[in-house]
Design a protein around this motif. Sequence first.
Motif, mmCIF file in Angstrom:
data_model
loop_
_atom_site.group_PDB
_atom_site.id
_atom_site.type_symbol
_atom_site.label_atom_id
_atom_site.label_comp_id
_atom_site.label_asym_id
_atom_site.label_seq_id
_atom_site.Cartn_x
_atom_site.Cartn_y
_atom_site.Cartn_z
ATOM 1 N N PHE A 266 0.837 -1.205 0.000
ATOM 2 C CA PHE A 266 0.000 0.000 0.000
ATOM 3 C C PHE A 266 0.871 1.255 0.000
ATOM 4 C CE2 PHE A 266 -3.705 -2.338 2.277
ATOM 5 C CZ PHE A 266 -4.122 -2.854 1.059
ATOM 6 N N ASP A 267 1.915 1.236 0.808
ATOM 7 C CA ASP A 267 2.805 2.391 0.904
ATOM 8 C C ASP A 267 3.507 2.667 -0.421
ATOM 9 O OD1 ASP A 267 4.266 4.364 2.736
ATOM 10 O OD2 ASP A 267 5.946 3.229 1.897
ATOM 11 N N THR A 268 3.957 1.622 -1.079
ATOM 12 C CA THR A 268 4.635 1.782 -2.372
ATOM 13 C C THR A 268 3.694 2.371 -3.413
ATOM 14 O OG1 THR A 268 6.098 -0.091 -1.888
ATOM 15 C CG2 THR A 268 5.869 0.576 -4.208
ATOM 16 N N ARG A 269 2.485 1.854 -3.478
ATOM 17 C CA ARG A 269 1.517 2.343 -4.463
ATOM 18 C C ARG A 269 1.107 3.783 -4.177
ATOM 19 N NH1 ARG A 269 -2.821 -2.349 -4.102
ATOM 20 N NH2 ARG A 269 -3.973 -1.025 -5.579
ATOM 21 N N LEU A 270 0.997 4.124 -2.897
ATOM 22 C CA LEU A 270 0.669 5.510 -2.530
ATOM 23 C C LEU A 270 1.753 6.461 -3.025
ATOM 24 C CD1 LEU A 270 -1.004 7.536 -0.515
ATOM 25 C CD2 LEU A 270 0.942 7.110 0.988
ATOM 26 N N GLN A 272 4.055 5.951 -5.391
ATOM 27 C CA GLN A 272 4.176 5.972 -6.846
ATOM 28 C C GLN A 272 3.090 6.818 -7.493
ATOM 29 O OE1 GLN A 272 4.125 1.789 -7.825
ATOM 30 N NE2 GLN A 272 6.364 1.562 -7.549
ATOM 31 N N ALA A 273 1.888 6.780 -6.939
ATOM 32 C CA ALA A 273 0.774 7.535 -7.516
ATOM 33 C C ALA A 273 0.759 8.997 -7.083
ATOM 34 C CB ALA A 273 -0.556 6.884 -7.113
ATOM 35 N N GLY A 274 1.491 9.323 -6.013
ATOM 36 C CA GLY A 274 1.537 10.704 -5.550
ATOM 37 C C GLY A 274 0.264 11.176 -4.878
ATOM 38 N N TRP A 275 -0.501 10.251 -4.344
ATOM 39 C CA TRP A 275 -1.790 10.623 -3.737
ATOM 40 C C TRP A 275 -1.612 11.436 -2.454
ATOM 41 C CZ3 TRP A 275 -3.106 4.872 -4.594
ATOM 42 C CH2 TRP A 275 -3.604 4.684 -5.900
ATOM 43 N N ALA A 276 -0.485 11.325 -1.790
ATOM 44 C CA ALA A 276 -0.291 12.038 -0.527
ATOM 45 C C ALA A 276 -0.276 13.550 -0.716
ATOM 46 C CB ALA A 276 1.005 11.591 0.143
ATOM 47 N N THR A 277 -0.120 14.015 -1.936
ATOM 48 C CA THR A 277 -0.092 15.466 -2.166
ATOM 49 C C THR A 277 -1.481 16.086 -2.102
ATOM 50 O OG1 THR A 277 -0.245 15.138 -4.571
ATOM 51 C CG2 THR A 277 1.964 15.289 -3.606
ATOM 52 N N GLU A 278 -2.520 15.269 -1.972
ATOM 53 C CA GLU A 278 -3.883 15.798 -1.862
ATOM 54 C C GLU A 278 -4.153 16.155 -0.395
ATOM 55 O OE1 GLU A 278 -6.599 12.967 -3.539
ATOM 56 O OE2 GLU A 278 -5.249 12.537 -5.213
ATOM 57 N N VAL A 316 4.843 10.568 4.944
ATOM 58 C CA VAL A 316 5.226 10.537 3.527
ATOM 59 C C VAL A 316 5.409 11.955 3.001
ATOM 60 C CG1 VAL A 316 4.438 9.894 1.217
ATOM 61 C CG2 VAL A 316 4.114 8.302 3.127
ATOM 62 N N ARG A 317 4.518 12.857 3.402
ATOM 63 C CA ARG A 317 4.642 14.252 2.972
ATOM 64 C C ARG A 317 5.916 14.880 3.519
ATOM 65 N NH1 ARG A 317 -1.672 15.457 4.545
ATOM 66 N NH2 ARG A 317 -2.608 14.723 2.586
#
Length: 384
Positions: A266-270, A272-278, A316-317
């Motif tokens: 889950f952490d890797t996919r998060l 890679q997709a850059g979803w944490a920037t939301e 992550v951010r």
Amino acid sequence: MTLYLGWRVAILGFASLQLLLLAAVIAVQTPNALANRLLTAFLIVLVGVVTPYTIGFAGAYDAWRWLTFAPLALTLALPPLLFAYTHALVRGRLPPRFGLHLLPPMIQLGYTLTCFALPLDAKWSWYTGSHARFVSPAFELALLVSLGLYAVWSLRLLNRYRRDLAQARSDDDRFATGWLARVIVALVAVLFLYAAFTLWDWLSGGIDFFQETGLYLSLVVIGLYLAIEGWRHTTLRFPVLDGAAADPTAVETPVVPDWIAIATDFDTRLRQAGWATEPDLGLQVLARRLATNTGRLSRAINLGLGVNFSSWINGVRAEAVAAALDTGSRDDLLTLAFDAGFSSKASFNRAFQARYGVAPSRYRRGVSDRDFRPPLPEMRRAVR
């Protein structure tokens, strides 16, 4: 008989008018409609509590003694209404069995109406006799107990909400701190005010009408603060959480999954997709994107990474900001924080400090220091 419009009447009367105007404005706000109606009811009841003293300072009870026991001051309604307001904000509904919460103020109202309907001579005799000696102290004691209980219940509610919010939102500090805590502080302040004046009354053998001026001036100040801040927060939608997704042991399976491997995926996919920037990324949205459910995602974060949802995303951010600093970025720290997905400076500083053990500014200075050793890449465990 002449009425006296002194400074006490002017201040309490003007403050009461302001409270009623603010209550009217809050009542028509559609976001958080239930909570807003409860806050409106609280403010109206507070004006009712203050009104006998406002007209009393003007001499109304001397001019019209029949006003004795006028059903205006329902003090026992204040604590449950303020608790219900908090509950409606964070749960989206009334507290369970809310009718029972309103039973004491309804008893108080019934008693006051009964006494108000008595003939004038009987009313005055009761007011100066048994009511003053027994009933009034009983209501005062009931109010103190009620204020204390609802302050404790409100604090427990807030703590549960903070815990659940950290499991479900990455911008949890926008909702879990500040306003709700200040509502509880106001409740505790009212408790201490009433306790202090009640103790003064009991120890001194009774204080007069004018000696209670400080109590009612303080009440309208607290009321105006709650009204103004409540109006400012009418459009802020608090995420409604039931706590189900926040419990990492809510669902048990016969075979214990490898939560570390699942969480790592889950952490890797998060990343890679850059979803944490939301900035407003939440548990439900991320679970859908990862093609899983909120319960599984929550347990993977808790058991696989050892942190809650908010700590994970904000960690992550923080790493993204640190990576930018490591590459020599000269952008302002706040710009980097917002680009990484943080919604406020306070949340950025707190998350970075928790992740790296130093403030962002100290980390930036350390990048150019050859002796500086950044912390290990493993994410720190959060207190659960």
